[in-house]
Design a protein around this motif. Structure first.
Motif, short mmCIF file in Angstrom:
data_model
loop_
_atom_site.label_atom_id
_atom_site.label_comp_id
_atom_site.label_asym_id
_atom_site.label_seq_id
_atom_site.Cartn_x
_atom_site.Cartn_y
_atom_site.Cartn_z
N TYR A 52 0.82 -1.21 0.00
CA TYR A 52 0.00 0.00 0.00
C TYR A 52 0.86 1.27 0.00
O TYR A 52 0.52 2.25 -0.65
CB TYR A 52 -0.99 -0.01 1.16
CG TYR A 52 -2.11 -0.99 0.91
CD1 TYR A 52 -3.00 -0.80 -0.15
CD2 TYR A 52 -2.27 -2.12 1.69
CE1 TYR A 52 -4.01 -1.71 -0.41
CE2 TYR A 52 -3.27 -3.04 1.44
CZ TYR A 52 -4.15 -2.83 0.39
OH TYR A 52 -5.14 -3.73 0.12
N ALA A 53 1.97 1.24 0.71
CA ALA A 53 2.87 2.40 0.71
C ALA A 53 3.41 2.64 -0.69
O ALA A 53 3.49 3.79 -1.16
CB ALA A 53 4.01 2.18 1.70
N LEU A 54 3.77 1.57 -1.38
CA LEU A 54 4.30 1.67 -2.73
C LEU A 54 3.26 2.26 -3.68
O LEU A 54 3.54 3.18 -4.45
CB LEU A 54 4.74 0.28 -3.21
CG LEU A 54 5.52 0.20 -4.52
CD1 LEU A 54 6.89 0.84 -4.34
CD2 LEU A 54 5.67 -1.25 -4.95
N LEU A 55 2.04 1.73 -3.61
CA LEU A 55 1.00 2.18 -4.53
C LEU A 55 0.56 3.61 -4.26
O LEU A 55 0.00 4.26 -5.14
CB LEU A 55 -0.21 1.24 -4.46
CG LEU A 55 0.04 -0.20 -4.93
CD1 LEU A 55 -1.25 -0.99 -4.97
CD2 LEU A 55 0.70 -0.23 -6.30
N ARG A 56 0.80 4.07 -3.05
CA ARG A 56 0.40 5.45 -2.73
C ARG A 56 1.54 6.44 -2.94
O ARG A 56 1.38 7.63 -2.72
CB ARG A 56 -0.12 5.52 -1.30
CG ARG A 56 -1.44 4.77 -1.18
CD ARG A 56 -2.17 5.04 0.10
NE ARG A 56 -3.42 4.30 0.08
CZ ARG A 56 -3.66 3.20 0.79
NH1 ARG A 56 -2.76 2.73 1.60
NH2 ARG A 56 -4.83 2.58 0.69
N SER A 57 2.70 5.93 -3.39
CA SER A 57 3.85 6.81 -3.66
C SER A 57 3.80 7.28 -5.11
O SER A 57 4.77 7.17 -5.85
CB SER A 57 5.16 6.06 -3.40
OG SER A 57 5.24 5.65 -2.07
N THR A 58 2.66 7.77 -5.52
CA THR A 58 2.45 8.13 -6.92
C THR A 58 3.29 9.31 -7.36
O THR A 58 3.49 9.52 -8.56
CB THR A 58 0.96 8.42 -7.19
OG1 THR A 58 0.51 9.38 -6.21
CG2 THR A 58 0.12 7.17 -7.10
N GLY A 59 3.80 10.09 -6.42
CA GLY A 59 4.64 11.24 -6.78
C GLY A 59 6.08 10.85 -7.06
O GLY A 59 6.88 11.65 -7.56
N ASN A 60 6.45 9.61 -6.75
CA ASN A 60 7.82 9.15 -6.91
C ASN A 60 8.02 8.63 -8.35
O ASN A 60 7.35 7.71 -8.79
CB ASN A 60 8.09 8.05 -5.88
CG ASN A 60 9.52 7.56 -5.90
OD1 ASN A 60 10.12 7.37 -6.95
ND2 ASN A 60 10.06 7.34 -4.71
N ARG A 61 8.98 9.24 -9.07
CA ARG A 61 9.23 8.88 -10.48
C ARG A 61 9.63 7.41 -10.62
O ARG A 61 9.17 6.72 -11.53
CB ARG A 61 10.34 9.79 -11.02
CG ARG A 61 10.43 9.83 -12.52
CD ARG A 61 11.29 10.98 -13.03
NE ARG A 61 12.34 11.41 -12.14
CZ ARG A 61 13.62 11.04 -12.25
NH1 ARG A 61 14.01 10.25 -13.21
NH2 ARG A 61 14.53 11.48 -11.39
N GLU A 62 10.48 6.92 -9.70
CA GLU A 62 10.93 5.52 -9.77
C GLU A 62 9.77 4.55 -9.56
O GLU A 62 9.69 3.52 -10.22
CB GLU A 62 12.02 5.27 -8.72
CG GLU A 62 13.31 5.98 -9.02
CD GLU A 62 14.31 5.84 -7.88
OE1 GLU A 62 13.87 5.77 -6.71
OE2 GLU A 62 15.51 5.80 -8.16
N VAL A 63 8.87 4.90 -8.63
CA VAL A 63 7.71 4.04 -8.36
C VAL A 63 6.79 4.03 -9.58
O VAL A 63 6.29 2.98 -9.99
CB VAL A 63 6.95 4.51 -7.09
CG1 VAL A 63 5.64 3.76 -6.94
CG2 VAL A 63 7.81 4.32 -5.85
N LYS A 64 6.57 5.18 -10.19
CA LYS A 64 5.72 5.25 -11.40
C LYS A 64 6.28 4.34 -12.48
O LYS A 64 5.53 3.60 -13.13
CB LYS A 64 5.66 6.69 -11.93
CG LYS A 64 4.68 7.57 -11.23
CD LYS A 64 4.66 8.93 -11.92
CE LYS A 64 3.70 9.86 -11.22
NZ LYS A 64 3.72 11.21 -11.78
N LYS A 65 7.59 4.40 -12.66
CA LYS A 65 8.26 3.58 -13.69
C LYS A 65 8.08 2.09 -13.36
O LYS A 65 7.81 1.27 -14.23
CB LYS A 65 9.74 3.97 -13.73
CG LYS A 65 10.54 3.29 -14.80
CD LYS A 65 11.98 3.77 -14.74
CE LYS A 65 12.88 2.88 -15.56
NZ LYS A 65 14.30 3.19 -15.36
N LEU A 66 8.24 1.78 -12.09
CA LEU A 66 8.13 0.40 -11.63
C LEU A 66 6.73 -0.17 -11.85
O LEU A 66 6.57 -1.34 -12.21
CB LEU A 66 8.47 0.37 -10.13
CG LEU A 66 8.86 -0.93 -9.47
CD1 LEU A 66 10.10 -1.52 -10.12
CD2 LEU A 66 9.13 -0.70 -8.00
N LEU A 67 5.71 0.67 -11.63
CA LEU A 67 4.32 0.21 -11.72
C LEU A 67 3.73 0.32 -13.13
O LEU A 67 2.65 -0.22 -13.37
CB LEU A 67 3.45 1.03 -10.75
CG LEU A 67 3.74 0.85 -9.26
CD1 LEU A 67 2.92 1.83 -8.44
CD2 LEU A 67 3.47 -0.57 -8.81
#
Length: 200
Positions: A52-67
């Motif tokens: 849930y922390a990962l999915l809510r980190s929508t402002g993080n460029r790396e997380v966006k790329k990952l998802l």
């Protein structure tokens, strides 16, 4: 190596792929959290929190790329209002006062909806741990006795009563067995005497 919300980049990528493949296969989130926890030795709750922390980190460029392309998303958190919290707690406490377990009470309250049941159960446990005075207030409002110390005393009285009944029953059984042993000893003595008389 960069860390993404506490996991290394490779760990985060492997986690996202695991979750994506599991969701595509129709597995529930709960089973995926459990499976990933077993696979990695992490706690199931920790895996769930990371997801849930990962999915809510929508402002993080790396997380966006990952998802990107996974379609994994988290529903927005809907906080309990004070009125909803009190309503849910009153219903759970009322059911509990009738001898129904909290688990059964929240299941009934949620109408069989597992997600809603978990939400209610978590709220109840959270308030119980962090706001015991709120629970006491709601019990008073509902006319439910706060059986904290009284409940303990009642259980102790029941245990004492059970012990007394068992002790009394054992005493009676002991007395009956003693009488039986005496009767058999007397009969044995009579038989010995008869045998002796027959031999002489």
């Amino acid at each position: 190596m960069n860390k993404i919300n506490g996991y290394t980049e490779d760990e985060a990528r492997a986690f996202v792929q695991y979750m994506y493949a599991g969701k595509r296969a129709g597995r529930t989130l709960s089973s995926l959290f459990e499976g990933y926890a077993e696979k990695t030795g992490r706690a199931k709750g920790s895996v769930r929190n990371y997801y849930y922390a990962l999915l809510r980190s929508t402002g993080n460029r790396e997380v966006k790329k990952l998802l990107r392309g996974t379609n994994l998303h988290a529903e927005p958190i809907r906080a309990f209002s004070d009125e909803e919290t009190d309503r849910v707690l009153r219903e759970i406490l009322t059911e509990k006062s009738k001898g129904i377990s909290v688990r059964r009470a929240v299941l009934n309250l949620a109408g069989g909806d597992d997600k809603l049941m978990l939400r209610y159960q978590n709220k109840y446990r959270n308030v119980l741990a962090k706001q015991p005075e709120r629970i006491r207030r709601l019990k008073t409002e509902c006319g439910i006795a706060d059986d904290g110390d009284e409940g303990k005393r009642r259980i102790e009285r029941e245990i004492d009563g059970l012990y007394d009944r068992l002790a009394s029953s054992l005493k009676e059984e002991n007395a009956r067995l003693k009488a039986q042993v005496k009767k058999l000893s007397d009969e044995n003595a009579v038989l010995r005497l008869r045998v002796k008389n027959l031999q002489s």
